[in-house]
Design a protein around this motif. Structure first.
Motif, PDB file in Angstrom:
ATOM      1  N   ALA A  12       0.359  -1.546   0.023  1.00 46.26           N
ATOM      2  CA  ALA A  12       0.162  -0.309   0.049  1.00 46.26           C
ATOM      3  C   ALA A  12       1.300   1.016  -0.051  1.00 46.26           C
ATOM      4  O   ALA A  12       2.008   1.146   0.525  1.00 46.26           O
ATOM      5  CB  ALA A  12      -0.712   0.094   0.938  1.00 46.26           C
ATOM      6  N   LYS A  13      -0.129   1.987  -0.401  1.00 45.78           N
ATOM      7  CA  LYS A  13       0.415   3.688  -0.266  1.00 45.78           C
ATOM      8  C   LYS A  13       1.252   3.878   1.235  1.00 45.78           C
ATOM      9  O   LYS A  13       0.744   3.684   1.844  1.00 45.78           O
ATOM     10  CB  LYS A  13       0.145   4.751  -1.439  1.00 45.78           C
ATOM     11  CG  LYS A  13      -0.030   4.723  -2.726  1.00 45.78           C
ATOM     12  CD  LYS A  13      -0.939   5.707  -3.058  1.00 45.78           C
ATOM     13  CE  LYS A  13      -0.997   5.763  -4.354  1.00 45.78           C
ATOM     14  NZ  LYS A  13      -1.572   7.051  -5.040  1.00 45.78           N
ATOM     15  N   PRO A  14       1.993   4.823   1.370  1.00 38.89           N
ATOM     16  CA  PRO A  14       2.837   5.027   3.060  1.00 38.89           C
ATOM     17  C   PRO A  14       1.621   5.884   4.058  1.00 38.89           C
ATOM     18  O   PRO A  14       1.666   5.501   4.838  1.00 38.89           O
ATOM     19  CB  PRO A  14       4.188   6.118   1.987  1.00 38.89           C
ATOM     20  CG  PRO A  14       4.774   5.690   1.641  1.00 38.89           C
ATOM     21  CD  PRO A  14       3.491   5.451   0.462  1.00 38.89           C
ATOM     22  N   LEU A  15       1.125   6.986   2.659  1.00 40.98           N
ATOM     23  CA  LEU A  15      -0.096   7.311   3.864  1.00 40.98           C
ATOM     24  C   LEU A  15      -1.718   6.552   4.464  1.00 40.98           C
ATOM     25  O   LEU A  15      -1.668   6.129   5.835  1.00 40.98           O
ATOM     26  CB  LEU A  15      -0.559   8.389   2.775  1.00 40.98           C
ATOM     27  CG  LEU A  15      -1.650   9.286   3.536  1.00 40.98           C
ATOM     28  CD1 LEU A  15      -1.146   9.885   4.710  1.00 40.98           C
ATOM     29  CD2 LEU A  15      -2.378  10.441   2.675  1.00 40.98           C
ATOM     30  N   VAL A  16      -1.856   5.084   3.231  1.00 40.74           N
ATOM     31  CA  VAL A  16      -2.570   3.886   3.353  1.00 40.74           C
ATOM     32  C   VAL A  16      -2.011   3.414   4.616  1.00 40.74           C
ATOM     33  O   VAL A  16      -2.934   3.699   5.738  1.00 40.74           O
ATOM     34  CB  VAL A  16      -2.228   3.328   2.345  1.00 40.74           C
ATOM     35  CG1 VAL A  16      -3.957   2.737   2.402  1.00 40.74           C
ATOM     36  CG2 VAL A  16      -3.696   4.056   1.248  1.00 40.74           C
ATOM     37  N   LYS A  17      -1.002   2.986   4.807  1.00 40.42           N
ATOM     38  CA  LYS A  17       0.024   2.427   5.471  1.00 40.42           C
ATOM     39  C   LYS A  17      -0.368   3.139   6.919  1.00 40.42           C
ATOM     40  O   LYS A  17      -0.432   2.786   7.850  1.00 40.42           O
ATOM     41  CB  LYS A  17       1.322   2.116   5.773  1.00 40.42           C
ATOM     42  CG  LYS A  17       1.270   1.114   4.791  1.00 40.42           C
ATOM     43  CD  LYS A  17       2.884   0.582   4.305  1.00 40.42           C
ATOM     44  CE  LYS A  17       2.943  -0.172   3.088  1.00 40.42           C
ATOM     45  NZ  LYS A  17       4.363  -0.877   3.423  1.00 40.42           N
ATOM     46  N   SER A  18      -0.140   4.038   7.099  1.00 38.69           N
ATOM     47  CA  SER A  18      -0.229   5.038   7.900  1.00 38.69           C
ATOM     48  C   SER A  18      -1.316   6.024   8.675  1.00 38.69           C
ATOM     49  O   SER A  18      -1.437   5.596  10.750  1.00 38.69           O
ATOM     50  CB  SER A  18       0.720   6.759   7.637  1.00 38.69           C
ATOM     51  OG  SER A  18      -0.571   7.337   6.823  1.00 38.69           O
ATOM     52  N   ILE A  19      -2.458   5.561   7.869  1.00 35.34           N
ATOM     53  CA  ILE A  19      -3.362   5.565   9.152  1.00 35.34           C
ATOM     54  C   ILE A  19      -3.884   4.299   8.932  1.00 35.34           C
ATOM     55  O   ILE A  19      -5.179   3.741  10.177  1.00 35.34           O
ATOM     56  CB  ILE A  19      -4.905   6.194   8.308  1.00 35.34           C
ATOM     57  CG1 ILE A  19      -5.333   5.526   6.620  1.00 35.34           C
ATOM     58  CG2 ILE A  19      -4.167   7.736   8.183  1.00 35.34           C
ATOM     59  CD1 ILE A  19      -6.413   4.851   6.545  1.00 35.34           C
ATOM     60  N   ALA A  20      -3.797   3.037   8.887  1.00 34.64           N
ATOM     61  CA  ALA A  20      -4.343   1.438   8.574  1.00 34.64           C
ATOM     62  C   ALA A  20      -3.978   0.995  10.801  1.00 34.64           C
ATOM     63  O   ALA A  20      -3.058   1.607  11.362  1.00 34.64           O
ATOM     64  CB  ALA A  20      -3.768   0.501   7.883  1.00 34.64           C
ATOM     65  N   ASP A  21      -5.138   0.140  10.523  1.00 35.63           N
ATOM     66  CA  ASP A  21      -5.155  -0.683  12.282  1.00 35.63           C
ATOM     67  C   ASP A  21      -4.065  -1.338  12.020  1.00 35.63           C
ATOM     68  O   ASP A  21      -2.785  -1.618  12.812  1.00 35.63           O
ATOM     69  CB  ASP A  21      -6.057  -0.766  12.690  1.00 35.63           C
ATOM     70  CG  ASP A  21      -7.309   0.134  12.885  1.00 35.63           C
ATOM     71  OD1 ASP A  21      -6.920   1.314  14.050  1.00 35.63           O
ATOM     72  OD2 ASP A  21      -7.959  -0.341  12.663  1.00 35.63           O
ATOM     73  N   ALA A  22      -3.834  -1.873  10.554  1.00 37.57           N
ATOM     74  CA  ALA A  22      -2.591  -2.932  10.617  1.00 37.57           C
ATOM     75  C   ALA A  22      -1.925  -3.221   9.364  1.00 37.57           C
ATOM     76  O   ALA A  22      -2.337  -2.435   8.397  1.00 37.57           O
ATOM     77  CB  ALA A  22      -3.395  -4.023  10.867  1.00 37.57           C
ATOM     78  N   VAL A  23      -0.703  -3.665   8.863  1.00 34.10           N
ATOM     79  CA  VAL A  23      -0.727  -3.456   7.444  1.00 34.10           C
ATOM     80  C   VAL A  23      -0.016  -5.008   7.229  1.00 34.10           C
ATOM     81  O   VAL A  23       0.611  -5.908   9.032  1.00 34.10           O
ATOM     82  CB  VAL A  23       0.818  -2.381   7.770  1.00 34.10           C
ATOM     83  CG1 VAL A  23       1.509  -2.917   6.358  1.00 34.10           C
ATOM     84  CG2 VAL A  23       1.022  -1.456   7.795  1.00 34.10           C
ATOM     85  N   THR A  24       0.204  -5.436   6.378  1.00 30.03           N
ATOM     86  CA  THR A  24      -0.003  -7.074   6.322  1.00 30.03           C
ATOM     87  C   THR A  24       1.463  -7.548   6.441  1.00 30.03           C
ATOM     88  O   THR A  24       2.308  -6.863   5.672  1.00 30.03           O
ATOM     89  CB  THR A  24      -0.572  -7.843   5.024  1.00 30.03           C
ATOM     90  OG1 THR A  24      -0.567  -7.452   4.194  1.00 30.03           O
ATOM     91  CG2 THR A  24      -2.393  -7.595   5.156  1.00 30.03           C
ATOM     92  N   PRO A  25       1.660  -8.100   6.951  1.00 30.01           N
ATOM     93  CA  PRO A  25       3.261  -8.788   6.646  1.00 30.01           C
ATOM     94  C   PRO A  25       3.607  -9.306   4.933  1.00 30.01           C
ATOM     95  O   PRO A  25       4.545  -8.594   4.604  1.00 30.01           O
ATOM     96  CB  PRO A  25       2.745 -10.045   6.991  1.00 30.01           C
ATOM     97  CG  PRO A  25       2.649  -9.834   8.218  1.00 30.01           C
ATOM     98  CD  PRO A  25       1.362  -9.732   7.558  1.00 30.01           C
ATOM     99  N   LEU A  26       2.512  -9.960   4.355  1.00 30.14           N
ATOM    100  CA  LEU A  26       3.392 -10.242   2.649  1.00 30.14           C
ATOM    101  C   LEU A  26       2.355  -8.589   2.155  1.00 30.14           C
ATOM    102  O   LEU A  26       1.135  -8.650   2.394  1.00 30.14           O
ATOM    103  CB  LEU A  26       2.382 -11.324   2.323  1.00 30.14           C
ATOM    104  CG  LEU A  26       3.473 -12.246   3.364  1.00 30.14           C
ATOM    105  CD1 LEU A  26       2.483 -14.037   2.726  1.00 30.14           C
ATOM    106  CD2 LEU A  26       4.419 -12.728   3.019  1.00 30.14           C
ATOM    107  N   SER A  27       2.441  -8.974   0.608  1.00 26.07           N
ATOM    108  CA  SER A  27       1.854  -7.846  -0.577  1.00 26.07           C
ATOM    109  C   SER A  27       1.283  -8.981  -1.359  1.00 26.07           C
ATOM    110  O   SER A  27       0.901 -10.037  -0.879  1.00 26.07           O
ATOM    111  CB  SER A  27       3.123  -7.312  -1.418  1.00 26.07           C
ATOM    112  OG  SER A  27       3.814  -8.430  -1.698  1.00 26.07           O
TER     113      SER A  27
END
Length: 287
Positions: free
Chosen positions: A256-271
């Motif tokens: 995901a784009k950095p801004l999307v990651k910054s507001i998310a509650d979690a980020v998946t380890p895999l793409s």
């Protein structure tokens, strides 16, 4: 004492405090989020999501044309379920139109005037129609990725045709090189949020929708405010931000784009390419 929203595992993967079974709906973006094979999910993803259809409402939320979404519903086993098309400008339940809002004739004329000096091609979308004026590599990619055949027509006459038939279009996809897309973004800036909303899919694509629509608004229409809080949402791009931020649990994929990651509650380890969403859901069910 309020319970914490998350629990953080040793490998720094965030999971919701409540078990995933408590989420009534799972909302999925498609391109860049679920579609590891560009035009399709992996067989593993279709099979796994099929096992969840009795446990959650599975809601596909995309900028795609309806025909580019139905075959995914069919492969999961939820054909006819509600879905959000064109970033929420069109909501369907089977063939029933739940909500529809188009870019008006006056807004289309304004966009045309603002972009008249640029070398930009238009893709025009309304319900299950996708119109282009000429073939290109980008058109062929869209054709393959959405498994949908375009209709051919000169842009101005097509706009008139769609305005006469539907009152406007649900989506415009602008196609061009990076320089022309940069200039198009600048030219349309005064319209952002007023008569339309748009986002940059990549260097060579801009997607435009009517003002006042979005994935968050579309999911709220279908599930209600309380239902949104009981939903887990997945995405990767700018048009997913509001939904991820407002849902009960918002998850960005690794790509995901950095801004999307910054507001998310979690980020998946895999793409997305590695079935990151399916991997994350499997881990949630293992909690």
């Amino acid at each position: 004492m309020n319970q914490p929203k998350t629990k953080l595992l040793a490998q720094h993967i965030n999971f919701p405090h409540k078990h995933i079974s408590a989420f009534k709906a799972l909302c999925f973006d498609l391109d860049g989020t679920l579609l590891a094979l560009k035009s399709h999910m992996t067989p593993k993803a279709y099979d796994f999501l099929g096992t969840l259809k009795s446990k959650h409402q599975l809601l596909l939320c995309s900028a795609r044309i309806p025909s580019g979404m139905r075959y995914h519903q069919e492969s999961i086993g939820i054909l006819g379920a509600p879905m959000l098309c064109y970033n929420g400008a069109l909501s369907l339940e089977g063939e029933r139109v739940v909500y529809s809002k188009t870019i008006t004739e006056s807004a289309l004329e304004t966009i045309s005037l603002l972009l008249d000096h640029l070398d930009v091609d238009w893709g025009l979308y309304a319900f299950d129609q996708w119109w282009v004026s000429k073939d290109s590599e980008r058109v062929q990619k869209e054709r393959y990725n959405t498994q949908t055949e375009p209709l051919w027509g000169e842009t101005r006459s097509t706009i008139k045709r769609l305005v006469d038939e539907f009152g406007g279009v649900h989506k415009i996809m602008l196609m061009g090189d990076k320089n022309n897309m940069d200039l198009a973004m600048e030219a349309m800036a005064p319209l952002q949020g007023a008569s339309l909303v748009y986002f940059r899919s990549n260097d060579t694509l801009i997607e435009i929708a009517p003002s006042g629509v979005g994935k968050k608004e579309g999911v709220t229409q279908l599930l209600g405010d309380h239902g949104l809080l009981e939903a887990m949402a997945f995405g990767d791009n700018d048009n997913d931000i509001a939904l991820l931020d407002a849902s009960g649990w918002g998850v960005a994929v690794q790509n995901a784009k950095p801004l999307v990651k910054s507001i998310a509650d979690a980020v998946t380890p895999l793409s997305c390419a590695d079935d990151g969403v399916i991997d994350y859901l499997n881990m949630c069910y293992g909690q």
